[in-house]
Motif scaffolding. Structure first.
Motif, mmCIF file in Angstrom:
data_model
loop_
_atom_site.group_PDB
_atom_site.id
_atom_site.type_symbol
_atom_site.label_atom_id
_atom_site.label_comp_id
_atom_site.label_asym_id
_atom_site.label_seq_id
_atom_site.Cartn_x
_atom_site.Cartn_y
_atom_site.Cartn_z
ATOM 1 N N ALA B 305 47.441 43.175 34.152
ATOM 2 C CA ALA B 305 45.670 43.079 33.654
ATOM 3 C C ALA B 305 45.667 42.797 32.281
ATOM 4 N N ILE B 306 46.648 43.450 31.391
ATOM 5 C CA ILE B 306 46.611 43.250 30.090
ATOM 6 C C ILE B 306 46.741 41.812 29.697
ATOM 7 N N LEU B 307 47.873 41.224 30.360
ATOM 8 C CA LEU B 307 48.543 40.013 29.954
ATOM 9 C C LEU B 307 47.540 38.921 30.078
ATOM 10 N N SER B 308 46.928 39.351 31.578
ATOM 11 C CA SER B 308 46.230 38.107 32.256
ATOM 12 C C SER B 308 45.048 37.438 31.175
ATOM 13 N N PRO B 309 44.966 36.256 31.320
ATOM 14 C CA PRO B 309 44.015 35.527 30.256
ATOM 15 C C PRO B 309 42.578 35.973 30.918
ATOM 16 N N ALA B 310 42.478 36.298 32.197
ATOM 17 C CA ALA B 310 41.232 36.509 32.933
ATOM 18 C C ALA B 310 40.897 37.946 32.597
ATOM 19 N N GLY B 311 41.845 38.774 32.222
ATOM 20 C CA GLY B 311 41.729 40.300 32.169
ATOM 21 C C GLY B 311 41.593 40.708 33.951
ATOM 22 N N ALA B 312 42.382 40.089 34.531
ATOM 23 C CA ALA B 312 42.381 40.632 35.970
ATOM 24 C C ALA B 312 43.758 40.197 36.646
ATOM 25 N N ALA B 313 44.666 41.199 37.279
ATOM 26 C CA ALA B 313 45.884 40.977 37.755
ATOM 27 C C ALA B 313 45.779 40.573 39.279
ATOM 28 N N VAL B 314 46.599 39.660 39.596
ATOM 29 C CA VAL B 314 46.449 38.995 40.892
ATOM 30 C C VAL B 314 47.501 39.391 41.951
ATOM 31 N N ARG B 315 46.830 39.993 42.984
ATOM 32 C CA ARG B 315 47.913 40.394 44.027
ATOM 33 C C ARG B 315 48.343 39.600 44.861
ATOM 34 N N VAL B 316 49.620 39.519 45.444
ATOM 35 C CA VAL B 316 49.976 38.427 46.242
ATOM 36 C C VAL B 316 50.663 39.348 47.527
ATOM 37 N N ASP B 317 50.685 38.643 48.866
ATOM 38 C CA ASP B 317 51.348 39.283 49.756
ATOM 39 C C ASP B 317 52.925 38.906 49.795
ATOM 40 N N ALA B 318 53.664 39.280 51.008
ATOM 41 C CA ALA B 318 55.002 39.139 50.861
ATOM 42 C C ALA B 318 55.447 37.722 50.931
ATOM 43 N N ASP B 319 54.515 36.817 51.140
ATOM 44 C CA ASP B 319 54.975 35.483 51.262
ATOM 45 C C ASP B 319 54.597 34.645 50.018
ATOM 46 N N GLY B 320 53.904 35.380 48.887
ATOM 47 C CA GLY B 320 53.559 35.025 47.660
ATOM 48 C C GLY B 320 52.371 34.245 47.701
ATOM 49 N N ARG B 321 51.522 34.725 48.721
ATOM 50 C CA ARG B 321 50.148 34.050 48.852
ATOM 51 C C ARG B 321 49.236 35.070 48.117
ATOM 52 N N ALA B 322 48.177 34.591 47.337
ATOM 53 C CA ALA B 322 47.214 35.358 46.607
ATOM 54 C C ALA B 322 46.336 36.138 47.612
ATOM 55 N N ASP B 323 46.120 37.595 47.615
ATOM 56 C CA ASP B 323 45.378 38.003 48.695
ATOM 57 C C ASP B 323 44.268 38.950 47.923
ATOM 58 N N GLY B 324 44.023 38.891 46.596
ATOM 59 C CA GLY B 324 43.126 39.717 45.769
ATOM 60 C C GLY B 324 43.463 39.529 44.454
ATOM 61 N N VAL B 325 42.225 40.070 43.523
ATOM 62 C CA VAL B 325 42.391 40.337 42.155
ATOM 63 C C VAL B 325 41.690 41.643 41.845
ATOM 64 N N VAL B 326 42.265 42.115 40.954
ATOM 65 C CA VAL B 326 41.610 43.274 40.232
ATOM 66 C C VAL B 326 41.328 43.261 38.873
ATOM 67 N N ARG B 327 40.140 43.685 38.586
ATOM 68 C CA ARG B 327 39.870 43.500 37.003
ATOM 69 C C ARG B 327 39.794 44.929 36.285
ATOM 70 N N HIS B 328 40.212 44.860 34.732
ATOM 71 C CA HIS B 328 40.427 45.974 34.283
ATOM 72 C C HIS B 328 39.509 47.030 34.605
ATOM 73 N N ALA B 329 38.383 46.836 34.671
ATOM 74 C CA ALA B 329 37.355 47.831 34.583
ATOM 75 C C ALA B 329 37.635 48.836 35.891
ATOM 76 N N ALA B 330 37.878 48.022 37.206
ATOM 77 C CA ALA B 330 37.867 48.574 38.236
ATOM 78 C C ALA B 330 39.269 49.438 38.475
ATOM 79 N N LEU B 331 40.537 48.632 37.838
ATOM 80 C CA LEU B 331 41.524 49.283 37.630
ATOM 81 C C LEU B 331 41.511 50.556 36.825
ATOM 82 N N ALA B 332 41.001 50.723 35.697
ATOM 83 C CA ALA B 332 40.843 51.899 34.935
ATOM 84 C C ALA B 332 40.181 52.888 35.607
ATOM 85 N N GLU B 333 39.092 52.409 36.506
ATOM 86 C CA GLU B 333 38.369 53.560 37.312
ATOM 87 C C GLU B 333 39.457 54.173 38.484
ATOM 88 N N HIS B 334 40.380 53.107 38.945
ATOM 89 C CA HIS B 334 41.008 53.707 40.026
ATOM 90 C C HIS B 334 42.157 54.861 39.346
#
Lengths: 222, 347, 240
Positions: B305-334
Motif C-alpha cells: 500500500a505504501i509503495l503503490s502510486p494509488a495508495g492501494a494494494a492490489v490483491r490477486v487470486d491463485a492464478d494472478g487475476r486481480a480480485d480486489g484492492v484495499v486502500r490505506h485508510a481501510a487497511l489501517a482500520e483493519h
C-alpha cells in the motif's frame, strides 16, 4: 675430463668400501629419526595437553639442538658410558637431536588442528583416544611430516661428522680425501652421494605425505 | 522435552555465565536462545550435551537427569551444528556426514549411501560428496554440517550460530531451507543466535538472555514483538516492533473493494485475463509495484500500500487475476481492529 | 664420570688470558671465526632475501636454499673448499659463509613474504616507495623470523667452526682433535663443554637481541591483556 676419470678410478678401486660406508650411513641416519619420530608423538601430545610442560620441554630441546654435533658426540661417552668408537653412540646422539627438533614440530602440528573440528568430534560422541587417532593426528600430519622431512635431511648430513672420530659413514670419503693430500674425487663422491641420499629420503616422505593427506593439497575450487 | 531447572554456571574466576535458568524446551519445535555476547546463551546450549557441566541445577532430557546418562551415548543422540561447520578437513564430505553412524557401528557402505541421501535433503548435489570440505563454499560447508548432524536421526539438534558465518544472501536461503526441512522432520531444535531478526524468523519460541546469564523473557516471537518484558528486551528487539509484528498476522480477512474502484482518479488496468498491468491515469500508466494474496501477511500488504502510486494494494487470486484492492485508510482500520482484538485477547 | 674428566677444564693454567692454547684465546678465535662468517653471510643473504621477498621474483632460489643448505654435509663442504683452495683462514671462512647463507636467505625471504599483503597494500596506498616499504614495514614485521634464521646460521657456523679445527683452524675444536690424538679425554671434555656453552650463550644473546629489537606489536607481547575466563573454558570441553 681428467677429473671424471679420477672419480671413476677411485670408484673402481674403492667401490666396495664406498658401498659399505653408504650402507652404514643410511642406517646411522634413518634409525635415529625413526626412533625420535615415534617418541615425539607422545611427547608432543604431552606438551600440548599439559600447558605447563611446554616451556621446560621446549627449552630443553632447544639447548640440546644448539650443542654442536661433534661436542655432543664426544660428551655422550662420558655421560652414559658408550664407547667413542661405538656406532651406538652416534645413534643416541642423533636420536637426541632429532627428538629435540621433532617434539617442537609435533607439538606445533597438534596445536594447529582447528578447535572447531575437535569440538565437533567431542560433541559427536568420540571417546578421547579414538578422537586422537581419527581426527587430531590426521589433521596434524602436514606439519608433523614437514618436521620429519627437515629432521631426516638434517640427520643425513650430520652423520658425516662422526667420521672425524673414526666411525664409518659417507664422511669417511671426506676424511679420506683429506688424508690423501686433499684429493678431490672421494670428497666429491661423498658430497654427491650424501645429497642424493638426502633428496631421495626427502622425496619419499613427500610421496608418503601425498598419499596420507590427499585433502591437504586441494585448493578451494568450486 | 528438555527441562532446565534452576541451572547456574559460574566459572572459576567468578564470572556467572548462566544465572538460575529454568525453562522448558518443547518437542518438535524450534526454541531460539538469543541475546548479546556473553549473556550465557551458548553456554546454556552446550550444557544440554554436556560440553559444559552446570555448577548447580538440573537439566532433564525426557525426564532423566542428563548427568545420570552415559555422556558418549548422550552426545551420539544429539545433533550438533556449529558456526563454520567444524568439518573434518581430512575426510571427504560423504565420510564427514557418515561419521556418527559409523561410530555407532553402522557399516561404512550403508552409512555412506545414507549420507548421500542426506546431502540431497539439505539441498546439495550428491556428487559433492566425494570432494573435500576445502573445496566447498561456506554455505555448502554449513549444509554439510547440518547433514552430518542429521545423519544418526537424533531427536534433538543443537545449533550454535549456524548461519552467522555466511553472507546475508546465502543466510536467507539457508534459513528458508532450514524451515522447510524442519517442516518435514519435526525435530526438537535449540538454536543460538545473536541476531534478533533470525530469532523472530525461525523460532516457535524465543528465550531472550540478558547480561549475567539471566532469562529476560521466554515467549513466542509475536509476543516478543508485541509485548517485550522490559527495557532490555525492547531495546534488543529493536525498532519498528509494531510494523514487524504485522508479519504474524494473516491478510486473509482484509476486506477489499472491487477491482474497478477509482482511487484518487486512478483506475486499475487489467489484461485480457484479468491480470493487473498498472494504475491508469490521464497522463499514462503507473506500475502497481506488486500484488498480494490471501495467504500473505499484513506486513506485505501494508508495504504494498505504501509503495503503490494509488495508495492501494492490489490483491490477486491463485492464478494472478486481480480480485480486489484495499486502500490505506481501510487497511489501517483493519490493523487497528486487529490490534485491539489481540490486546483484548491476552489478558 | 671419573674425577679426572673435568681436570683439564678446571686447570687454572688453561684459563690464563695470554696463553696461545689457553681457553680465553681459543674462545676468542672461535668467536672471531663465527662473527666473521655470520656477518659476511648476512651482508650477502639479507639484502638478497629482502629483495626476493619484496619483489616476489626468483622465489625458487630463496625457498629451496634452506633445504639445499640442510642437505649439504658441513664436513664435505669444508673439505671441498679446503681441497680446492688450501688450508687457512680464508678458505675456511668461505666454507663457513657458504653454509651460513641458506638459513639467513630462506628465513629473510620467508619473513618478508609472510607480511600481511593488506599491510603492504596500505603502505603503497599511503605513497611509500618500494625501498621505504621494505625498510619500514616489511623488515620490522619480519624481524622475528629473520632473527630465527640468524640464530640457525650462527648455530651452524659455531658447529662447523668446531669441525674446522680438523683442517688446521684454531678455535675450541682444537681441544677436541688434540685431545683425541693425545688420547686425553679430559681435554676433549673441556673443549666439548666450552663449545656447548658458547653455542647456547650466543643463542640466548641473539634471542635477547631479538626481544629488544622486535616491536611488541609484532611478536605478540602487546596482546597480553586480562582474559575472560569464559572464552578459555569454552575451548576446553569436558571429556569423560
Amino acid at each position: 675430463m681428467e677429473f671424471l676419470g679420477e672419480v671413476r678410478d677411485y670408484l673402481e678401486t674403492n667401490g666396495e668400501a664406498v658401498l659399505e660406508s653408504l650402507a652404514q650411513h643410511i642406517w646411522l641416519a634413518l634409525l635415529p629419526v625413526a626412533i625420535a619420530f615415534v617418541l615425539s608423538l607422545p611427547l608432543g601430545w604431552t606438551v600440548v595437553r599439559f600447558g605447563w610442560a611446554r616451556h621446560p620441554v621446549l627449552t630443553a630441546s632447544s639447548i640440546v639442538y644448539t650443542i654442536p654435533s661433534l661436542a655432543l658426540l664426544l660428551l655422550l661417552p662420558g655421560l652414559i658410558g658408550t664407547g667413542i668408537l661405538d656406532p651406538l653412540n652416534v645413534v643416541i646422539a642423533l636420536t637426541l637431536y632429532s627428538l629435540a627438533l621433532l617434539v617442537r614440530t609435533t607439538a606445533d602440528g597438534l596445536s594447529s588442528v582447528e578447535p572447531q573440528a575437535i569440538q565437533a568430534a567431542v560433541a559427536m560422541g568420540y571417546t578421547p583416544l579414538r578422537r586422537w587417532f581419527a581426527v587430531e593426528l590426521p589433521l596434524s600430519l602436514p606439519v608433523v611430516l614437514a618436521g620429519l622431512r627437515v629432521a631426516t635431511v638434517a640427520n643425513i648430513s650430520m652423520v658425516t661428522v662422526s667420521a672425524l672420530i673414526g666411525i664409518d659413514s659417507l664422511g669417511q670419503l671426506f676424511t679420506r680425501g683429506f688424508q690423501l693430500g686433499f684429493y678431490t674425487p672421494p670428497i666429491v663422491i661423498g658430497l654427491v652421494l650424501s645429497v642424493l641420499l638426502a633428496l631421495t629420503a626427502d622425496l619419499m616422505i613427500v610421496l608418503a605425505q601425498r598419499a596420507l593427506t590427499p585433502w591437504a593439497r586441494v585448493g578451494v575450487s568450486r | 522435552m528438555i527441562e532446565f531447572e534452576g541451572v547456574t554456571k559460574v566459572y572459576p574466576g567468578g564470572t556467572t555465565a548462566v544465572d538460575d535458568l529454568s525453562l522448558s524446551i518443547p518437542d518438535n519445535a524450534i526454541t531460539v536462545f538469543v541475546g548479546p555476547s556473553g549473556c550465557g546463551k551458548t553456554t546454556s546450549l552446550r550444557m544440554i550435551n554436556r560440553m559444559v557441566d552446570a555448577t548447580s541445577g538440573t537439566i532433564r532430557l525426557d525426564g532423566e537427569d542428563i548427568r545420570s546418562l552415559d555422556v558418549v551415548k548422550l552426545r551420539r543422540g544429539i545433533g550438533y551444528v556449529i558456526q563454520h561447520a567444524g568439518l573434518f578437513r581430512h575426510r571427504t564430505v560423504v565420510d564427514n556426514v557418515a561419521t556418527v553412524p559409523v561410530l555407532s557401528g553402522v557399516s561404512r557402505r550403508e552409512a555412506r549411501s545414507h549420507a548421500r541421501e542426506l546431502l540431497e535433503r539439505v539441498g546439495l548435489d550428491p556428487a559433492l560428496g566425494d570432494r573435500y570440505p576445502a573445496q566447498l563454499s561456506g554455505g555448502q560447508q554449513q549444509r554439510v554440517g547440518v547433514a552430518r548432524a542429521l545423519a544418526a536421526d537424533p531427536p534433538v539438534m543443537l545449533m550454535d550460530e549456524p548461519f552467522s558465518a555466511v553472507d546475508a544472501v546465502v543466510r536467507q536461503s539457508l534459513q528458508q531451507e532450514f524451515l522447510r526441512l524442519q517442516q518435514d522432520l519435526g525435530k526438537t531444535i535449540v538454536l543460538v543466535t545473536h541476531d534478533i531478526d533470525e530469532a523472530v524468523k525461525l523460532g516457535d519460541q524465543v528465550a531472550v538472555f540478558g547480561e549475567g546469564g539471566r532469562l529476560a523473557q521466554l515467549a513466542p516471537p509475536e509476543e516478543l514483538l508485541a509485548a517485550p518484558a522490559d527495557d532490555f528486551v525492547a531495546r534488543l528487539v529493536g525498532r519498528d516492533r509494531g510494523f514487524r509484528g504485522l508479519s504474524f498476522a494473516t491478510a486473509g480477512e482484509v476486506a477489499v473493494e472491487p477491482v474497478d474502484t477509482a482511487v484518487d482518479g486512478l483506475v486499475l488496468e487489467l489484461d485480457g485475463e484479468g491480470r493487473p498491468q498498472g494504475w491508469k491515469s490521464s497522463q499514462g500508466t503507473l506500475p502497481t509495484e506488486g500484488t498480494w494474496t490471501v495467504s500473505d501477511n499484513l506486513r506485505t500488504v501494508a508495504d504494498l500500500a505504501i509503495l503503490s502510486p494509488a495508495g492501494a494494494a492490489v490483491r490477486v487470486d491463485a492464478d494472478g487475476r486481480a480480485d480486489g484492492v484495499v486502500r490505506h485508510a481501510a487497511l489501517a482500520e483493519h490493523i487497528r481492529r486487529h490490534q485491539v482484538a489481540r490486546l483484548g485477547g491476552d489478558a | 664420570m671419573s674425577d679426572g674428566t673435568f681436570s683439564f677444564l678446571l686447570d687454572g693454567a688453561n684459563w690464563a688470558p695470554g696463553a696461545d692454547d689457553g681457553f680465553p684465546q681459543r674462545i676468542l678465535e672461535h668467536l672471531m671465526y663465527t662473527g666473521l662468517a655470520v656477518v659476511i653471510a648476512f651482508v650477502i643473504a639479507f639484502p638478497l632475501g629482502v629483495l626476493i621477498g619484496h619483489t616476489g621474483k626468483a622465489t625458487f632460489l630463496a625457498i629451496n636454499a634452506g633445504n639445499a643448505g640442510r642437505a649439504l654435509p658441513t664436513l664435505g663442504v669444508l673439505m671441498l673448499v679446503v681441497a680446492l683452495a688450501g688450508t687457512g683462514l680464508v678458505p675456511a671462512t668461505v666454507a663457513l659463509v657458504i653454509l651460513a647463507i641458506p638459513p639467513i636467505l630462506t628465513s629473510t625471504y620467508a619473513g618478508v613474504n609472510s607480511v600481511d599483503p593488506a599491510t603492504v597494500d596500505a603502505s603503497r596506498g599511503v605513497g611509500m616507495t618500494g625501498f621505504q616499504i621494505a625498510a619500514q614495514v616489511e623488515v620490522p614485521d619480519a624481524l622475528p623470523i629473520i632473527a630465527g634464521g640468524l640464530r640457525n646460521a650462527t648455530l651452524q657456523v659455531v658447529s662447523t667452526a668446531t669441525i674446522a679445527a680438523y683442517v688446521g683452524l684454531g678455535g675450541l675444536g682444537r681441544y677436541l682433535f688434540d685431545g683425541l690424538a693425545l688420547r686425553d679425554y679430559p681435554r676433549v671434555v673441556a673443549g666439548a663443554i666450552l663449545v656447548a656453552v658458547l653455542a647456547v650463550t650466543l643463542d640466548l644473546l641473539i634471542a635477547a637481541l631479538q626481544r629488544g629489537l622486535v616491536s611488541p606489536g609484532v611478536d605478540g607481547r602487546a596482546e597480553r591483556g586480562p582474559r575472560t575466563p569464559t572464552r578459555l573454558d569454552e575451548l576446553q570441553p569436558n571429556e569423560r
